[in-house]
Design a protein around this motif. Sequence first.
Motif, PDB file in Angstrom:
ATOM      1  N   THR A 165     -31.843  -6.552 -51.819  1.00 44.13           N
ATOM      2  CA  THR A 165     -30.762  -7.519 -51.979  1.00 44.13           C
ATOM      3  C   THR A 165     -29.665  -6.807 -52.762  1.00 44.13           C
ATOM      4  OG1 THR A 165     -31.790  -8.472 -53.950  1.00 44.13           O
ATOM      5  CG2 THR A 165     -32.207  -9.582 -51.865  1.00 44.13           C
ATOM      6  N   VAL A 197     -16.543  -7.234 -48.516  1.00 43.43           N
ATOM      7  CA  VAL A 197     -17.296  -6.661 -47.403  1.00 43.43           C
ATOM      8  C   VAL A 197     -17.069  -5.157 -47.342  1.00 43.43           C
ATOM      9  CG1 VAL A 197     -17.554  -6.630 -44.891  1.00 43.43           C
ATOM     10  CG2 VAL A 197     -17.320  -8.805 -46.086  1.00 43.43           C
ATOM     11  N   THR A 199     -27.932  -4.022 -42.229  1.00 50.53           N
ATOM     12  CA  THR A 199     -27.334  -4.830 -43.291  1.00 50.53           C
ATOM     13  C   THR A 199     -27.049  -6.230 -42.776  1.00 50.53           C
ATOM     14  OG1 THR A 199     -26.334  -2.837 -44.220  1.00 50.53           O
ATOM     15  CG2 THR A 199     -25.431  -4.947 -44.941  1.00 50.53           C
ATOM     16  N   CYS A 200     -27.510  -7.233 -43.509  1.00 47.36           N
ATOM     17  CA  CYS A 200     -27.365  -8.635 -43.134  1.00 47.36           C
ATOM     18  C   CYS A 200     -26.612  -9.374 -44.230  1.00 47.36           C
ATOM     19  CB  CYS A 200     -28.729  -9.274 -42.921  1.00 47.36           C
ATOM     20  SG  CYS A 200     -29.782  -8.431 -41.738  1.00 47.36           S
ATOM     21  N   PRO A 201     -25.277  -9.516 -44.111  1.00 47.46           N
ATOM     22  CA  PRO A 201     -24.518 -10.261 -45.126  1.00 47.46           C
ATOM     23  C   PRO A 201     -24.919 -11.739 -45.105  1.00 47.46           C
ATOM     24  CG  PRO A 201     -23.052  -8.898 -43.797  1.00 47.46           C
ATOM     25  CD  PRO A 201     -24.405  -8.900 -43.121  1.00 47.46           C
ATOM     26  N   VAL A 261     -19.837 -10.944 -52.313  1.00 50.05           N
ATOM     27  CA  VAL A 261     -20.574 -10.861 -51.055  1.00 50.05           C
ATOM     28  C   VAL A 261     -22.005 -10.446 -51.373  1.00 50.05           C
ATOM     29  CG1 VAL A 261     -20.734  -9.686 -48.835  1.00 50.05           C
ATOM     30  CG2 VAL A 261     -18.487 -10.171 -49.810  1.00 50.05           C
ATOM     31  N   HIS A 262     -22.968 -11.191 -50.837  1.00 47.62           N
ATOM     32  CA  HIS A 262     -24.385 -10.875 -51.010  1.00 47.62           C
ATOM     33  C   HIS A 262     -24.941 -10.464 -49.656  1.00 47.62           C
ATOM     34  CE1 HIS A 262     -24.625 -12.584 -55.070  1.00 47.62           C
ATOM     35  NE2 HIS A 262     -23.695 -13.416 -54.620  1.00 47.62           N
ATOM     36  N   ALA A 263     -25.939  -9.582 -49.662  1.00 46.79           N
ATOM     37  CA  ALA A 263     -26.517  -9.119 -48.402  1.00 46.79           C
ATOM     38  C   ALA A 263     -27.963  -8.707 -48.590  1.00 46.79           C
ATOM     39  CB  ALA A 263     -25.723  -7.939 -47.863  1.00 46.79           C
ATOM     40  N   LEU A 308     -19.160  -3.562 -49.952  1.00 38.18           N
ATOM     41  CA  LEU A 308     -20.545  -3.599 -49.498  1.00 38.18           C
ATOM     42  C   LEU A 308     -20.799  -2.465 -48.510  1.00 38.18           C
ATOM     43  CD1 LEU A 308     -23.343  -4.994 -49.332  1.00 38.18           C
ATOM     44  CD2 LEU A 308     -22.371  -6.402 -47.485  1.00 38.18           C
ATOM     45  N   GLU A 345     -25.180  -6.919 -53.885  1.00 38.83           N
ATOM     46  CA  GLU A 345     -23.958  -7.705 -54.020  1.00 38.83           C
ATOM     47  C   GLU A 345     -22.786  -6.766 -54.243  1.00 38.83           C
ATOM     48  OE1 GLU A 345     -24.867 -10.303 -57.268  1.00 38.83           O
ATOM     49  OE2 GLU A 345     -24.409  -8.791 -58.769  1.00 38.83           O
TER      50      GLU A 345
END
Length: 77
Positions: free
Chosen positions: A43, A49, A71-73, A2-4, A52, A45
């Motif tokens: 940024t 979720v 936070t914006c996944p 998961v990246h955010a 994160l 990772e």
Amino acid sequence: MVHAYILIQTEVGKAAQVASTISEIAGVTKAEDVTGPYDVIVTAEAQSVDELGRLVVARVQSVDGITRTLTCPVVNI
């Protein structure tokens, strides 16, 4: 994975210090101080979720000088 993006508001004059401190946290791939409504954009990772969420709440939000995070996944549409 998961990246955010984590958008951060800081106390006045703390953006550079916050970005430097956050860049050392495991899971953070980049932390830059910026202009506009947010002071730092990160940024990050994580494997899930939940992981994160733990990264943001336990590690990022505990950095001195932060007043608010968003936070914006990343999603793949």
